[in-house]
Design a protein around this motif. Structure first.
Motif, short mmCIF file in Angstrom:
data_model
loop_
_atom_site.label_atom_id
_atom_site.label_comp_id
_atom_site.label_asym_id
_atom_site.label_seq_id
_atom_site.Cartn_x
_atom_site.Cartn_y
_atom_site.Cartn_z
N ILE A 125 9.26 3.74 4.59
CA ILE A 125 8.09 2.85 4.50
C ILE A 125 8.05 1.86 5.67
N PRO A 126 9.18 1.20 6.03
CA PRO A 126 9.11 0.35 7.23
C PRO A 126 8.65 1.12 8.45
N ASN A 127 9.09 2.39 8.57
CA ASN A 127 8.69 3.17 9.74
C ASN A 127 7.24 3.63 9.66
N ARG A 128 6.59 3.34 8.57
CA ARG A 128 5.16 3.57 8.46
C ARG A 128 4.42 2.25 8.73
N TYR B 165 0.85 -1.20 0.00
CA TYR B 165 0.00 0.00 0.00
C TYR B 165 0.89 1.26 0.00
N CYS B 166 1.89 1.25 0.88
CA CYS B 166 2.78 2.41 0.99
C CYS B 166 3.65 2.55 -0.27
N LEU C 180 14.21 6.96 16.01
CA LEU C 180 15.42 7.56 16.59
C LEU C 180 16.48 7.87 15.53
N VAL C 181 16.46 7.12 14.42
CA VAL C 181 17.51 7.36 13.41
C VAL C 181 17.13 8.45 12.42
N PHE D 237 8.51 -1.47 19.16
CA PHE D 237 9.94 -1.29 19.41
C PHE D 237 10.66 -0.89 18.11
N LEU D 238 10.33 -1.60 17.03
CA LEU D 238 10.96 -1.29 15.75
C LEU D 238 10.66 0.15 15.34
N HIS D 239 9.41 0.56 15.56
CA HIS D 239 9.01 1.93 15.22
C HIS D 239 9.85 2.93 16.03
N ALA D 240 10.03 2.63 17.34
CA ALA D 240 10.79 3.54 18.20
C ALA D 240 12.24 3.64 17.70
#
Ligand code: NAP
Length: 469
Positions: A242-245, A217-218, A309-310, A302-305
């Protein structure tokens, strides 16, 4: 299975207390490991073997005799032999009469035989008291010291005295016996070590499908659309943006899916007017997987956090900032400070931090070592009240992040709204239904139903097969 070198292992026998001798049939991996552990705990051990010879692999201090000689030395005989080789035991029925036979065997497949191995053993040696135990402990765990995951020993048997004696033995080895009832339970106990993460399958499959869908979708919205309309190469977004979405949306959706079966169950109970009718199987299974769903959701959070941060060190972000600054210098214009934007930004960050904190707290309290220390009410308070608060905070975090732009038609790409809008569908649905359910008039009826009140007891008992209507 790695072989043990018993000469290197210390023996700590308690000479002041004379323990009863334990007999083990079979000098294979499990027999040797158990023999070593028993000797360590002060039990004299005698092995019954087809080749009664002492070998360097066997624990020092143990005796090795023929099966019938060894059986005469002990009341408890542990059968460390595969089921396929049990037939020779029929020749020993006389000597095994009245003895406690501990069946530790496992199979290669779930429900491999019509009857459990322990029941088969009981049929072969009818005069003995068969007890099922130890099959969930590996020889490796016995050698390396009981680890948390493998401390529990499920015990079942028809003779309560025999079962009690085996449970005492289990305790003496530093393991935890769990009484599973009569020998009928042996089949389930034998199937247990053959199951591969049964409670994790649904949550993992669901999150894989969800992530794949969100990723595509993204990609359509953020990579393909800009390429088709503006000939822009935005493929770099595949790595971080996209992963951070995908991860926060998956986390929020899965968290909401932890609470959705609860509200569906409440609606069903209200509709049926009773709690005594079974839920459909899919709902039962879904409810049982809630902890695993929540833990997978926590993993995505956790992955989103970490991905968030990066953001400041990303090339794209630094390039944009630099460009903006240079443009402002060239044009001699600065962008005005907008307090409402600062408010919104701080609010969404703060809601995210608080939501994440509570999410971690929920995850910690679901660990057996922690949940064992709280009572039922405390556990329910954390998992239900704090759980809903986490859902509210995380949903608010997404809502504030999107702000008005979610509703702006210019945000649609090929009629597709921002992926964050999708993230809000299930959480908002759950929260709205929950809000309706806690309204006093509805909550009162639900509480009565959960305390056993029935709108029409005749119908429920008929549907449960108790009476005819
Ligand atoms: P193993 O290493 O193959 O040992 C089996 C032993 O059975 C042999 O050493 C042999 O001892 C005896 N045996 C073999 N064929 C026989 C026959 N025809 N007649 C009589 N005795 C025979 O197997 P294991 O790993 O120790 O497993 C033994 C049992 O424990 C199995 O039922 C298994 O499912 C169960 N178990 C094993 C583990 C594990 O981690 N290994 C964990 C839980 C349960 P002798 O040469 O001394 O006669």
């Amino acid at each position: 299975m790695e072989k043990i070198h018993t000469d290197e292992l210390p023996l700590t026998t308690n000479s002041s207390e004379k323990q009863e001798t334990v007999c083990i049939f079979g000098t294979g991996d499990f027999g040797r490991s158990l023999g070593f552990k028993l000797l360590q705990c002060g039990y004299p051990v005698v092995f019954g073997s087809r080749n009664p010879r002492m070998s360097s692999l066997l624990p020092k201090g143990a005796e090795v005799l023929s099966h019938s000689e060894a059986a005469q030395k002990s009341d408890i005989i542990i059968i460390a032999i595969h089921r396929e080789h049990y037939d020779f035991l029929t020749e020993l029925t006389e000597v095994l009469n009245g003895k406690i036979l501990v069946d530790i065997s496992n199979n290669l497949k779930i429900n491999q035989y019509p009857e459990s191995n322990a029941e088969h053993l009981a049929q072969l040696v009818p005069g003995a008291h068969v007890v099922k135990a130890f099959n969930t402990i590996s020889a490796w765990a016995l050698q390396s010291g009981a680890l948390d995951a493998s401390r529990q020993v499920f015990v079942s048997g028809n003779d309560s005295t025999a079962k009690q004696r085996v449970m005492d033995l289990v305790r003496a080895l530093g393991l935890t016996p769990l009484d599973q009832g009569s020998l009928v339970a042996a089949k389930e106990i034998e199937n247990y070590p053959l199951q591969l993460f049964p409670m994790w399958r649904f949550p993992l499959r669901l999150s894989a499908v969800l992530c794949l869908f969100l990723f595509l979708y993204c990609v359509i919205r953020d990579v393909i659309y800009p390429y088709v309309y503006e000939k822009k190469d935005e493929t770099f977004r595949l790595a971080v943006s996209i992963p951070n979405r995908v991860f926060p949306i998956a986390a929020l959706t899965l968290l909401a899916l932890v609470y959705l079966p609860g509200v569906i169950a409440a609606i069903l109970q209200l509709y049926r007017g009773t709690k005594y009718r079974r839920f459909p199987a899919w709902l039962d299974h879904w409810m049982l997987c809630r902890k695993q769903l929540g833990l997978v959701a926590l993993g995505f959070a956790f992955l989103h956090a970490i991905y968030t941060l990066v953001i400041p060190i990303r090339y794209y972000v630094r390039w944009r900032l630099k460009n903006l600054t240079v443009t402002q210098v060239i044009t001699n214009k600065d962008s005005p400070f907008i307090p409402s934007s600062a408010w919104l930004n701080d609010a969404y960050v703060s809601l995210g931090i608080l939501g994440f904190f509570l999410f971690v707290l929920l995850g910690i309290t679901s660990l057996p070592s922690v949940s064992n220390t709280v009572n039922w009410r405390e556990f329910r308070f954390v998992q239900s009240k704090l759980g809903y608060l986490t859902l509210i905070l995380c949903t608010a975090h997404t809502l504030v992040y999107g702000g008005k732009k979610f509703l702006n038609p210019s945000f649609l790409r090929w009629c597709l709204p921002s992926a964050y809008v999708l993230a809000l569908i299930i959480p908002c649905t759950v929260l709205v239904i929950k809000f309706i359910l806690i309204m006093p008039c509805i909550d009162k009826t639900l509480t009565r139903i959960r305390q056993g009140w029935e709108r029409n007891p005749k119908i429920s008992s008929a549907l449960n097969g108790k009476t005819d209507i």
